[in-house]
Design a protein around this motif. Structure first.
Motif, PDB file in Angstrom:
ATOM      1  N   SER A  98      49.829  41.803  33.776  1.00 42.87           N
ATOM      2  CA  SER A  98      48.514  42.090  34.366  1.00 42.87           C
ATOM      3  C   SER A  98      47.839  40.811  34.832  1.00 42.87           C
ATOM      4  O   SER A  98      47.311  40.752  35.951  1.00 42.87           O
ATOM      5  N   ALA A  99      47.866  39.782  34.007  1.00 41.87           N
ATOM      6  CA  ALA A  99      47.228  38.506  34.361  1.00 41.87           C
ATOM      7  C   ALA A  99      47.876  37.892  35.599  1.00 41.87           C
ATOM      8  O   ALA A  99      47.180  37.407  36.503  1.00 41.87           O
ATOM      9  N   GLU A 100      49.195  37.937  35.656  1.00 42.03           N
ATOM     10  CA  GLU A 100      49.911  37.393  36.821  1.00 42.03           C
ATOM     11  C   GLU A 100      49.577  38.187  38.079  1.00 42.03           C
ATOM     12  O   GLU A 100      49.386  37.613  39.166  1.00 42.03           O
ATOM     13  N   SER A 101      49.485  39.493  37.948  1.00 43.47           N
ATOM     14  CA  SER A 101      49.165  40.354  39.082  1.00 43.47           C
ATOM     15  C   SER A 101      47.732  40.124  39.554  1.00 43.47           C
ATOM     16  O   SER A 101      47.459  40.116  40.763  1.00 43.47           O
ATOM     17  N   GLN A 107      44.308  35.680  44.891  1.00 44.26           N
ATOM     18  CA  GLN A 107      44.750  34.735  45.917  1.00 44.26           C
ATOM     19  C   GLN A 107      44.867  35.416  47.285  1.00 44.26           C
ATOM     20  O   GLN A 107      45.246  34.780  48.261  1.00 44.26           O
ATOM     21  N   GLY A 108      44.557  36.708  47.337  1.00 49.43           N
ATOM     22  CA  GLY A 108      44.544  37.425  48.601  1.00 49.43           C
ATOM     23  C   GLY A 108      45.824  38.154  48.941  1.00 49.43           C
ATOM     24  O   GLY A 108      45.965  38.664  50.059  1.00 49.43           O
ATOM     25  N   ASP A 109      46.760  38.243  48.020  1.00 49.52           N
ATOM     26  CA  ASP A 109      48.034  38.912  48.302  1.00 49.52           C
ATOM     27  C   ASP A 109      48.152  40.197  47.475  1.00 49.52           C
ATOM     28  O   ASP A 109      48.932  40.276  46.525  1.00 49.52           O
ATOM     29  N   LEU A 110      47.368  41.189  47.873  1.00 46.25           N
ATOM     30  CA  LEU A 110      47.351  42.449  47.129  1.00 46.25           C
ATOM     31  C   LEU A 110      48.709  43.146  47.159  1.00 46.25           C
ATOM     32  O   LEU A 110      49.138  43.713  46.150  1.00 46.25           O
ATOM     33  N   LYS A 115      53.265  44.871  43.911  1.00 46.59           N
ATOM     34  CA  LYS A 115      54.714  44.856  43.664  1.00 46.59           C
ATOM     35  C   LYS A 115      55.008  44.272  42.282  1.00 46.59           C
ATOM     36  O   LYS A 115      55.820  44.810  41.530  1.00 46.59           O
ATOM     37  N   HIS A 116      54.317  43.186  41.946  1.00 45.65           N
ATOM     38  CA  HIS A 116      54.503  42.567  40.625  1.00 45.65           C
ATOM     39  C   HIS A 116      54.022  43.516  39.519  1.00 45.65           C
ATOM     40  O   HIS A 116      54.654  43.614  38.460  1.00 45.65           O
ATOM     41  N   ALA A 117      52.934  44.223  39.771  1.00 42.74           N
ATOM     42  CA  ALA A 117      52.373  45.135  38.771  1.00 42.74           C
ATOM     43  C   ALA A 117      53.273  46.340  38.495  1.00 42.74           C
ATOM     44  O   ALA A 117      53.101  47.010  37.471  1.00 42.74           O
ATOM     45  N   LEU A 123      57.831  48.316  31.831  1.00 35.39           N
ATOM     46  CA  LEU A 123      57.554  47.930  30.441  1.00 35.39           C
ATOM     47  C   LEU A 123      57.061  49.123  29.641  1.00 35.39           C
ATOM     48  O   LEU A 123      57.510  49.355  28.515  1.00 35.39           O
ATOM     49  N   ARG A 124      56.129  49.861  30.218  1.00 34.58           N
ATOM     50  CA  ARG A 124      55.588  51.032  29.525  1.00 34.58           C
ATOM     51  C   ARG A 124      56.696  52.001  29.166  1.00 34.58           C
ATOM     52  O   ARG A 124      56.796  52.469  28.032  1.00 34.58           O
TER      53      ARG A 124
END
Length: 132
Positions: A98-101, A107-110, A115-117, A123-124
């Motif tokens: 979550s923190a990385e996402s 940074q403007g790259d939703l 994709k990262h999220a 994981l869930r």
């Protein structure tokens, strides 16, 4: 052995409180897991960076709160057992992803953030299967 009525009433009250408080812990864990799931869905479906960030912040807060509780499948485990530590690690991984996402979104790259999220769902699913 005979017990007075007031002693029996007191014992019943103590047992009732213990039963309710253990049920409350289960309910709280269940609530936190629902919060994690609903916020992951919100984050992955939105096209709004502020909504995405808010959802992942809520998810992280719920994962942090969930660390206080153990799922039923781990109630008989010591707090330092491999299974409990793995469960805690899974929650921490949700927080980290979550923190990385969030950083990517800020940074403007939703698109990349979403994709990262998607790792949140992986994981869930993996940890839910292990510890439900």
């Amino acid at each position: 052995m005979t017990f007075s009525k007031s002693w029996k009433t007191g014992l019943f009250a103590v047992l009732a409180i213990a039963a309710l408080s253990s049920g409350a812990a289960t309910a709280n864990l269940k609530d936190e897991m629902r919060t994690i799931a609903s916020n992951a869905t919100t984050a992955l479906k939105t096209d709004s960076a502020p909504t995405f960030v808010a959802a992942l912040q809520n998810l992280s807060n719920a994962a942090e709160q969930a660390k206080q509780f153990l799922p039923y499948s781990l109630h008989d485990q010591a707090k330092d057992s491999a299974a409990v530590l793995d469960y805690q690690s899974g929650l921490q991984q949700l927080i980290d992803v979550s923190a990385e996402s969030i950083t990517l979104a800020e940074q403007g790259d939703l698109a990349q953030a979403k994709k990262h999220a998607e790792k949140l769902i992986e994981l869930r699913d993996a940890f839910h299967k292990k510890y439900k």
